[in-house]
Enzyme design. Structure first.
Site, PDB file in Angstrom:
ATOM      1  N   CYS A 109      36.146  45.619  36.660  1.00 28.34           N
ATOM      2  CA  CYS A 109      35.320  45.818  35.628  1.00 28.34           C
ATOM      3  C   CYS A 109      34.231  46.939  34.822  1.00 28.34           C
ATOM      4  O   CYS A 109      33.979  47.488  33.786  1.00 28.34           O
ATOM      5  CB  CYS A 109      34.316  45.011  35.461  1.00 28.34           C
ATOM      6  SG  CYS A 109      34.968  43.410  36.004  1.00 28.34           S
ATOM      7  N   HIS A 233      28.475  45.052  30.550  1.00 28.55           N
ATOM      8  CA  HIS A 233      29.683  44.223  30.958  1.00 28.55           C
ATOM      9  C   HIS A 233      29.802  42.894  30.374  1.00 28.55           C
ATOM     10  O   HIS A 233      28.593  42.161  31.370  1.00 28.55           O
ATOM     11  CB  HIS A 233      30.411  44.665  32.881  1.00 28.55           C
ATOM     12  CG  HIS A 233      31.235  43.454  32.835  1.00 28.55           C
ATOM     13  ND1 HIS A 233      32.699  43.266  32.311  1.00 28.55           N
ATOM     14  CD2 HIS A 233      31.144  43.017  34.006  1.00 28.55           C
ATOM     15  CE1 HIS A 233      33.318  42.948  32.987  1.00 28.55           C
ATOM     16  NE2 HIS A 233      32.884  42.087  33.921  1.00 28.55           N
ATOM     17  N   ASN A 263      35.841  36.910  29.814  1.00 29.07           N
ATOM     18  CA  ASN A 263      35.440  38.327  31.292  1.00 29.07           C
ATOM     19  C   ASN A 263      37.251  38.782  31.134  1.00 29.07           C
ATOM     20  O   ASN A 263      38.206  38.051  31.730  1.00 29.07           O
ATOM     21  CB  ASN A 263      35.212  37.735  32.251  1.00 29.07           C
ATOM     22  CG  ASN A 263      35.465  39.435  33.706  1.00 29.07           C
ATOM     23  OD1 ASN A 263      35.702  40.106  32.702  1.00 29.07           O
ATOM     24  ND2 ASN A 263      34.392  38.999  34.981  1.00 29.07           N
TER      25      ASN A 263
HETATM   26  N1  ACO Z   1      34.004  23.308  35.641  1.00 28.62           N
HETATM   27  C1  ACO Z   1      33.354  22.590  36.108  1.00 28.62           C
HETATM   28  N2  ACO Z   1      32.431  22.715  37.886  1.00 28.62           N
HETATM   29  C2  ACO Z   1      32.336  23.701  38.088  1.00 28.62           C
HETATM   30  C3  ACO Z   1      33.316  24.301  37.948  1.00 28.62           C
HETATM   31  C4  ACO Z   1      34.041  24.501  36.481  1.00 28.62           C
HETATM   32  N3  ACO Z   1      35.134  25.580  35.583  1.00 28.62           N
HETATM   33  N4  ACO Z   1      33.469  25.518  38.600  1.00 28.62           N
HETATM   34  C5  ACO Z   1      32.490  25.130  39.521  1.00 28.62           C
HETATM   35  N5  ACO Z   1      32.572  24.340  39.465  1.00 28.62           N
HETATM   36  C6  ACO Z   1      31.609  23.450  40.523  1.00 28.62           C
HETATM   37  C7  ACO Z   1      30.981  23.722  41.384  1.00 28.62           C
HETATM   38  O1  ACO Z   1      32.318  23.143  42.378  1.00 28.62           O
HETATM   39  C8  ACO Z   1      29.943  23.011  41.594  1.00 28.62           C
HETATM   40  O2  ACO Z   1      30.475  21.913  42.493  1.00 28.62           O
HETATM   41  P1  ACO Z   1      29.064  20.906  43.208  1.00 28.62           P
HETATM   42  O3  ACO Z   1      28.053  21.653  43.178  1.00 28.62           O
HETATM   43  O4  ACO Z   1      29.437  20.286  43.323  1.00 28.62           O
HETATM   44  O5  ACO Z   1      29.234  21.628  44.322  1.00 28.62           O
HETATM   45  C9  ACO Z   1      29.244  23.587  40.932  1.00 28.62           C
HETATM   46  O6  ACO Z   1      30.239  23.729  39.982  1.00 28.62           O
HETATM   47  C10 ACO Z   1      28.589  24.673  40.734  1.00 28.62           C
HETATM   48  O7  ACO Z   1      29.570  25.990  40.607  1.00 28.62           O
HETATM   49  P2  ACO Z   1      28.075  27.377  41.883  1.00 28.62           P
HETATM   50  O8  ACO Z   1      29.861  28.119  42.106  1.00 28.62           O
HETATM   51  O9  ACO Z   1      27.092  26.756  41.888  1.00 28.62           O
HETATM   52  O10 ACO Z   1      28.409  27.933  40.057  1.00 28.62           O
HETATM   53  P3  ACO Z   1      27.454  28.600  39.251  1.00 28.62           P
HETATM   54  O11 ACO Z   1      26.204  28.304  38.478  1.00 28.62           O
HETATM   55  O12 ACO Z   1      27.284  30.047  40.445  1.00 28.62           O
HETATM   56  O13 ACO Z   1      28.755  29.233  38.587  1.00 28.62           O
HETATM   57  C11 ACO Z   1      29.995  31.750  38.042  1.00 28.62           C
HETATM   58  C12 ACO Z   1      29.896  30.136  38.748  1.00 28.62           C
HETATM   59  C13 ACO Z   1      30.615  30.951  36.968  1.00 28.62           C
HETATM   60  C14 ACO Z   1      31.752  31.994  38.688  1.00 28.62           C
HETATM   61  C15 ACO Z   1      29.225  32.122  39.126  1.00 28.62           C
HETATM   62  O14 ACO Z   1      29.419  32.766  39.938  1.00 28.62           O
HETATM   63  C16 ACO Z   1      29.644  33.842  38.170  1.00 28.62           C
HETATM   64  O15 ACO Z   1      29.557  34.318  37.187  1.00 28.62           O
HETATM   65  N6  ACO Z   1      29.675  34.306  39.233  1.00 28.62           N
HETATM   66  C17 ACO Z   1      29.600  35.772  38.476  1.00 28.62           C
HETATM   67  C18 ACO Z   1      31.288  36.382  38.022  1.00 28.62           C
HETATM   68  C19 ACO Z   1      31.260  37.634  37.632  1.00 28.62           C
HETATM   69  O16 ACO Z   1      30.102  38.729  37.971  1.00 28.62           O
HETATM   70  N7  ACO Z   1      32.377  38.328  38.327  1.00 28.62           N
HETATM   71  C20 ACO Z   1      32.078  39.720  38.464  1.00 28.62           C
HETATM   72  C21 ACO Z   1      33.773  40.055  37.087  1.00 28.62           C
HETATM   73  S1  ACO Z   1      34.889  39.169  37.621  1.00 28.62           S
HETATM   74  C22 ACO Z   1      36.305  40.207  37.800  1.00 28.62           C
HETATM   75  O17 ACO Z   1      36.516  41.281  37.874  1.00 28.62           O
HETATM   76  C23 ACO Z   1      37.650  39.041  36.898  1.00 28.62           C
END
Ligand code: ACO
Length: 308
Positions: A109, A233, A263
């Protein structure tokens, strides 16, 4: 000294729009969860990386009033090349007929910022016009049954044309960084699907973006209050907001396109930049801060004086 300024821009996304509700029909997720946790409403999916790149490049060349033969270097940032060999840049070069070299950059990214800095270096070394493209089809390496990744990724491409000018040009300051010991956080083996430790990346991303952006701001001898447009980004709107607030940049000075594109990795910053230009949010003389982070991990920032 030879600097460079942006003289053309263009973008291309697949026609197929996938809304959060579309995803919720076949995954255990909802529009509310995706919107609240990521800021994404919809994304474009499909296509082939080279084809999106070619379409974006043609638009950028037309807006610059240039022919492919006017270009003497093509740099293409992607993590989703058409093939392992040759580089996707070769396919794009063959289709367009640009002159000079053509190579791919894979810095995930952060790829567009790495490519932008490299392009300015080439201009300093004698290149006259560089076609710089970010192009991705992240959906092609994503397990669409994995709700954590399927809801985040999008496909698309954007391109800019840089032209050498006397003097400093647009690039006031930049920094690039990498920590390969963190490569397990976001990776994709040959033939496999993307793996992402989203929580850990989230935890690190805000600090990385803020530190890198501050370094660029200080190196240019300006302050964050002077930044007219922050083009980060587009990984998660919560990361963008947290970084922006820590930098002291008001919401109206940040470009957010994750709601419409998701993304798109290497394409995310140029897609946001092109949207800013076409929506009239960038003016000659504006201070533009680009900042990104991604797999590697890699990160980088570039501070531009728009138009030089
Ligand atoms: N829909 C519904 N529920 C979901 C989903 C979904 N799509 N995905 C995860 N959950 C659930 C999880 O299972 C968890 O449930 P639990 O509490 O019962 O265990 C709950 O939601 C919370 O999950 P988290 O992983 O804590 O969710 P978070 O708020 O961290 O969001 C996310 C997840 C969006 C992936 C976030 O962590 C994020 O944006 N991280 C950074 C991503 C990034 O910057 N990546 C770098 C570049 S990406 C690339 O290069 C392709």
């Amino acid at each position: 000294m030879a600097g460079a300024v942006t003289i053309g821009w263009g973008s291309s996304v697949p026609d197929n729009v996938v809304t959060n509700d579309d995803l919720a029909k076949r995954l255990d997720t909802s529009n509310e969860w995706i919107l609240e946790r990521t800021g994404i409403r919809e994304r474009h999916m499909g296509g082939v990386t080279s084809e999106l790149a070619i379409a974006a490049a043609k638009e950028a060349l037309a807006s610059a009033g240039m022919e492919p033969g006017d270009i003497d270097l093509l740099v293409l940032a992607t993590t989703t090349p058409d093939a392992l060999v040759p580089g996707t840049s070769a396919i794009v070069q063959g289709a367009l007929g640009t002159r000079g070299g053509a190579f791919d950059v894979n810095a995930a990214c952060s790829g567009f910022i790495y490519s932008l800095v490299a392009a300015h270096g080439f201009v300093l070394a004698g290149s006259k016009r560089v076609l710089l493209i970010g192009a991705e089809t992240l959906s092609s390496i994503t397990d669409m049954n994995d709700r954590t990744l399927a809801v985040i990724v999008g496909d698309g491409a954007a391109a800019v044309v840089l032209e050498a000018v006397p003097g400093q040009g647009e690039l006031l300051s930049w920094n690039l960084g990498a920590d390969g010991l963190l490569r397990h956080l976001l990776c994709c083996e040959h033939g496999g699907y993307l793996f992402m430790d989203g929580k850990e990346i989230f935890r690190r991303a805000v600090r990385i973006v803020v530190d890198s952006a501050r370094e660029a701001i200080v190196a240019a001898g300006v302050t964050s209050e002077q930044v007219d447009l922050f083009v980060p980004h587009q990984a998660n709107v919560r990361i963008i907001d947290a970084a922006r607030e820590r930098l002291g940049i008001p919401e109206e000075r940040a470009m957010v396109t994750i709601d419409r594109y998701g993304n798109t990795s290497s394409s995310s910053i140029p897609l946001a930049l092109v949207a800013a230009i076409t929506e009239g949010r960038l003016h000659a003389g504006d201070l533009v801060l680009l900042s990104g982070f991604g797999a590697g991990m890699t990160w980088g920032s570039a501070l531009l004086r728009w138009g030089g």
